[in-house]
Design a protein around this motif. Structure first.
Motif: not given
Ligand code: IPE
Ligand code: IPE
Ligand code: MG
Length: 207
Positions: A149-169
């Motif tokens: 978010m702070v680096s500007g790579k992500m602009t979307e608000e956090l939700n269940e779907t995009n949060f999963e993209q940050f998990l190891m799985t």
């Protein structure tokens, strides 16, 4: 459960008690656990399961006696020296979740070599959870999101779907079935997000 199983997760527990019941050291149970890993992996692959995740070492397992931790560190080389060839032939791909940094160099090398050697395989993915803990994973995911978010790579608000993209799985489907092999009915910090809708089976073979 009638649908095809895509992702099965196993909390490989009870090794120590299994050995003690036979008047053996706990490490005898871990040694036999290695044989079971081979058996389960081959069976799951034959059953066309897409992902099999095995809880092999938790972030809490470092608190065990040093001799036991040392023995557990040798299991990857025991396993891969015996079975890597067979896993390759069976088209199984090895991956891992968890932070490998604190492992001894040899343990890391053996695991990373197996990951590299099987990286082109297209069959079942066999994921070893090593120095894995769900709470750490979720906190790390939150940190990664914040950075993005702070680096500007992500602009979307956090939700269940995009949060999963940050998990190891992130590359695996949600877990359909989780098995714990000791009788204890707890998760011990394993895949807490990913198990939200999983069926849970606890084997009660230890009295
Ligand atoms: C699981 O068996 C192996 C690991 C956690 C590494 P345990 O060592 O926990 O065996 P029990 O549960 O004490 O019998
Ligand atoms: C869970 O078993 C961790 C693994 C199987 C690697 P533990 O035996 O470590 O869990 P607790 O301590 O009984 O919760
Ligand atoms: Mg245990």
């Amino acid at each position: 459960m009638t649908e095809k199983l895509k992702h099965v997760a196993i909390i490989m527990d009870g090794n120590g008690r299994w050995a003690k019941k036979q008047d053996k050291e706990r490490t005898f149970g871990h040694f036999h656990g290695v044989e079971k890993v081979r058996e389960i992996a081959i069976t799951a692959n034959d059953e066309n399961i897409e992902v099999l995740t095995l809880y092999a070492f938790s972030t809490e397992n470092w608190k065990r006696p040093i001799q036991e931790v040392d023995y557990l560190m040798q299991l990857p080389s025991m396993f891969f020296s015996k079975y890597l060839k067979e896993l390759l032939e069976k088209n199984i791909r090895i991956e891992s979740i968890g932070d490998l940094t604190p492992f001894p160099e040899n343990t890391k090398r053996v695991l990373l070599n197996a990951i590299k050697d099987t990286s082109h395989n297209t069959g079942m993915v066999l994921v070893f959870a090593m120095n894995y803990g769900s709470r750490t994973e979720i906190v790390e995911a939150a940190k990664k999101y914040h950075l993005a978010m702070v680096s500007g790579k992500m602009t979307e608000e956090l939700n269940e779907t995009n949060f999963e993209q940050f998990l190891m799985t992130k590359d695996y489907p949600a877990v359909d079935l989780c098995i714990r092999t000791s009788g204890e009915q707890r998760l011990s910090n394993f895949l807490m997000w990913q198990l939200a809708y999983a069926e849970l089976i606890y084997f009660r073979w230890i009295n």
